[in-house]
Design an enzyme around this catalytic site. Structure first.
Site, PDB file in Angstrom:
ATOM      1  N   HIS A 206       0.846  -1.196   0.000  1.00 15.88           N
ATOM      2  CA  HIS A 206       0.000   0.000   0.000  1.00 15.88           C
ATOM      3  C   HIS A 206       0.883   1.249   0.000  1.00 15.88           C
ATOM      4  O   HIS A 206       2.096   1.152   0.196  1.00 15.88           O
ATOM      5  CB  HIS A 206      -0.885   0.041   1.266  1.00 15.88           C
ATOM      6  N   ASP A 208       0.926   5.119   2.023  1.00 14.66           N
ATOM      7  CA  ASP A 208       0.280   5.768   3.171  1.00 14.66           C
ATOM      8  C   ASP A 208      -0.466   7.006   2.664  1.00 14.66           C
ATOM      9  O   ASP A 208       0.052   7.755   1.838  1.00 14.66           O
ATOM     10  CB  ASP A 208       1.318   6.149   4.232  1.00 14.66           C
ATOM     11  N   HIS A 263       4.763   0.228  -0.158  1.00 12.49           N
ATOM     12  CA  HIS A 263       5.591  -0.555   0.753  1.00 12.49           C
ATOM     13  C   HIS A 263       4.758  -1.664   1.370  1.00 12.49           C
ATOM     14  O   HIS A 263       3.525  -1.668   1.248  1.00 12.49           O
ATOM     15  CB  HIS A 263       6.201   0.359   1.826  1.00 12.49           C
ATOM     16  N   ARG A 273       8.482  -8.908  15.416  1.00 13.56           N
ATOM     17  CA  ARG A 273       8.879  -7.574  14.964  1.00 13.56           C
ATOM     18  C   ARG A 273       7.880  -6.550  15.487  1.00 13.56           C
ATOM     19  O   ARG A 273       6.687  -6.844  15.582  1.00 13.56           O
ATOM     20  CB  ARG A 273       8.897  -7.544  13.433  1.00 13.56           C
TER      21      ARG A 273
HETATM   22  C1  LIG Z   1      -7.855  -0.997   4.432  1.00 14.32           C
HETATM   23  C2  LIG Z   1      -7.654   0.136   5.044  1.00 14.32           C
HETATM   24  C3  LIG Z   1      -6.812   0.270   6.287  1.00 14.32           C
HETATM   25  C4  LIG Z   1      -6.437   1.726   6.239  1.00 14.32           C
HETATM   26  C5  LIG Z   1      -7.757   2.316   5.814  1.00 14.32           C
HETATM   27  C6  LIG Z   1      -8.089   1.472   4.590  1.00 14.32           C
HETATM   28  O1  LIG Z   1      -9.440   1.512   4.225  1.00 14.32           O
HETATM   29  C7  LIG Z   1      -7.188   1.936   3.429  1.00 14.32           C
HETATM   30  C8  LIG Z   1      -5.879   2.596   3.932  1.00 14.32           C
HETATM   31  C9  LIG Z   1      -5.298   1.908   5.173  1.00 14.32           C
HETATM   32  C10 LIG Z   1      -4.196   2.685   5.850  1.00 14.32           C
HETATM   33  C11 LIG Z   1      -2.775   2.330   5.386  1.00 14.32           C
HETATM   34  C12 LIG Z   1      -1.778   3.221   6.137  1.00 14.32           C
HETATM   35  C13 LIG Z   1      -2.067   3.321   7.639  1.00 14.32           C
HETATM   36  O2  LIG Z   1      -1.637   2.114   8.263  1.00 14.32           O
HETATM   37  C14 LIG Z   1      -3.574   3.542   7.912  1.00 14.32           C
HETATM   38  C15 LIG Z   1      -3.801   3.822   9.398  1.00 14.32           C
HETATM   39  C16 LIG Z   1      -4.089   4.629   7.039  1.00 14.32           C
HETATM   40  O3  LIG Z   1      -4.245   5.802   7.320  1.00 14.32           O
HETATM   41  O4  LIG Z   1      -4.460   4.112   5.822  1.00 14.32           O
HETATM   42  C17 LIG Z   1      -4.353   2.378   7.334  1.00 14.32           C
HETATM   43  C18 LIG Z   1      -5.889   2.377   7.524  1.00 14.32           C
HETATM   44  C19 LIG Z   1      -6.325   1.642   8.776  1.00 14.32           C
HETATM   45  O5  LIG Z   1      -5.702   0.639   9.167  1.00 14.32           O
HETATM   46  O6  LIG Z   1      -7.351   2.065   9.331  1.00 14.32           O
HETATM   47  O1  LIG Z   2       5.425  -2.422   9.954  1.00 16.62           O
HETATM   48  C1  LIG Z   2       5.912  -1.859   8.998  1.00 16.62           C
HETATM   49  O2  LIG Z   2       7.138  -1.800   8.819  1.00 16.62           O
HETATM   50  C2  LIG Z   2       5.031  -1.171   7.960  1.00 16.62           C
HETATM   51  C3  LIG Z   2       3.685  -0.794   8.499  1.00 16.62           C
HETATM   52  C4  LIG Z   2       2.925   0.116   7.612  1.00 16.62           C
HETATM   53  O3  LIG Z   2       3.236   0.272   6.460  1.00 16.62           O
HETATM   54  C5  LIG Z   2       1.780   0.852   8.157  1.00 16.62           C
HETATM   55  O4  LIG Z   2       1.460   0.667   9.356  1.00 16.62           O
HETATM   56  O5  LIG Z   2       1.170   1.626   7.388  1.00 16.62           O
HETATM   57 FE   LIG Z   3       2.284   2.029   5.596  1.00 19.29          FE
END
Ligand SMILES: C=C1C[C@]23C[C@@]1(O)CC[C@H]2[C@@]12CC[C@H](O)[C@@](C)(C(=O)O1)[C@H]2[C@@H]3C(=O)O
Ligand SMILES: O=C(O)CCC(=O)C(=O)O
Ligand SMILES: [Fe+2]
Length: 348
Positions: A206, A208, A263, A273
């Site tokens: 994904h 961020d 990433h 981890r």
């Molecule tokens: C599948 C999902 C988890 C996420 C919200 C989403 O609908 C799409 C983006 C995901 C993500 C990836 C980066 C971060 O870990 C996160 C907190 C974010 O802002 O976008 C997660 C979201 C989540 O886990 O709530």
């Molecule tokens: O644990 C990691 O190194 C990556 C985690 C990550 O990409 C995330 O929390 O959005």
């Molecule tokens: Fe991430």
């Protein structure tokens, strides 16, 4: 200074040994800001050494999180499910994504941390102060990096990015991921959750969504980043450094010049981890649009303006690996070839 460090750790068939850019923040010299901007353009990712975040601040919060994850499952579940905030185990987000991990996802503000601390710890004040000190230090680091980026990109207003994160209404998050020790499944078992023959995915591919991410892990490998040409590179762990990742919102504000890096984290079959990830995000009502300096007749705007709140709505309706910025692209115009290695999965 940015020095590509050799990276012999190759973890996937489709990886290559490339240097990951590294920035020493104690080096205050000419060219630092430009080199940092270059790393964000070429990789959307770099390592930061001599970052100024005190070691005790990091080890204190790490200790609190270790203690939390070692609690029995029923106690961790008392925190509440992580949709969107709280404790999560294997389920990521609201749309069916899963991973080999458990995590705590918190709003990075003192009152939310204090609320959650009552269910997370037997010493809520100790927990809150450890987490809030960490957040304060890391936010300062993010702002320093964003100011350097503003300088490196020669913006008229060099603080345009950092102001969004230092705003009291910022929507930043702290996520602590715990990838428990997970022995490799035996060879006759199906290849579920693996990249082709290369191990199991702990947290799937994904980008961020926010402006800037600052990630720190213990000394266990797992993080991988995707280069522009689609090759995956294993990032050697370094508990004394931070890794910085460009987010989607920064890609949009720079009209695709900086790259939000894709990433993933692989599950480790030898050691548990833990990663601590700060996501620097603007207030919900902030307008995200290509900055005037990033737009020209040769580089027309790629994205239409949106608020961070609009973007959040979209991202929570999508899957982890989806390219959500595509929803905000201006259609029917010749697109520059930025980030074309990240294939949209919205049609899947
Ligand atoms: C599948 C999902 C988890 C996420 C919200 C989403 O609908 C799409 C983006 C995901 C993500 C990836 C980066 C971060 O870990 C996160 C907190 C974010 O802002 O976008 C997660 C979201 C989540 O886990 O709530
Ligand atoms: O644990 C990691 O190194 C990556 C985690 C990550 O990409 C995330 O929390 O959005
Ligand atoms: Fe991430």
């Amino acid at each position: 200074m940015v020095v590509p460090s050799p990276n012999p750790a190759i973890r996937s068939r489709k990886t290559q040994a490339v240097g990951i850019p590294s920035v020493d923040l104690s080096f205050v010299g000419p060219g630092l800001a430009e080199q940092l901007a270059r790393a964000c353009e070429d990789y959307g990712f770099f390592k930061v050494t001599n970052h100024g975040v005190p070691r005790e601040v990091v080890s204190r919060v790490e200790g609190e999180m270790k203690a939390f994850f070692s609690r029995p499952a029923f106690e961790k579940q008392r925190v509440g499910l992580a949709f969107p905030f709280g404790y999560g185990c294997k389920n990521i987000g609201p749309n069916g994504d899963t991973g080999e991990l458990e995590y705590l996802l918190l709003r990075a503000d003192p009152s939310s941390v204090s609320d959650v601390s009552r269910t997370v710890s037997d010493d809520p004040d100790g927990f809150s102060s450890a987490v809030n000190n960490y957040i304060d230090e890391v936010r300062e680091l993010v702002c320093e990096i964003l100011d350097l980026l503003g300088e490196g990109l020669r913006l008229l207003d060099e603080s345009v990015f950092s102001r969004l994160i230092s705003d009291v209404q910022n929507d930043s998050l702290l996520r602590i991921n715990h990838y428990p020790f997970a022995p490799k499944p035996s060879s006759h078992r199906p290849d579920h959750g693996r990249t082709r023959g290369e191990g199991r995915v702990g947290f799937g591919e994904h980008s961020d969504p926010q402006i800037l991410t600052v990630l720190r892990s213990n000394d266990v490998e797992g993080l991988q980043v995707c280069l522009r040409d689609g090759l995956w590179v294993a990032v050697p762990p370094d508990p004394n450094s931070f890794y910085v990742l460009v987010g989607d919102a920064l890609q949009a504000m720079t009209n695709g010049r900086l790259r939000s890096v894709r990433h993933r984290a692989m599950a480790n079959s030898h050691k548990p981890r833990m990663s601590m990830v700060y996501f620097g995000a603007p207030p919900l009502n902030s307008s995200i649009s290509p900055l005037p300096e990033m737009v020209s007749p040769q580089n027309p705007p790629i994205y239409r303006p949106f608020t961070w709140g609009d973007f959040k709505k979209a991202l929570y309706s999508l899957r982890l690996g989806d390219c959500r910025l595509d929803l905000f692209k201006i259609l029917n115009q010749q697109q520059p070839t930025t980030n074309d290695d990240t294939k949209s999965t919205l049609d899947d």
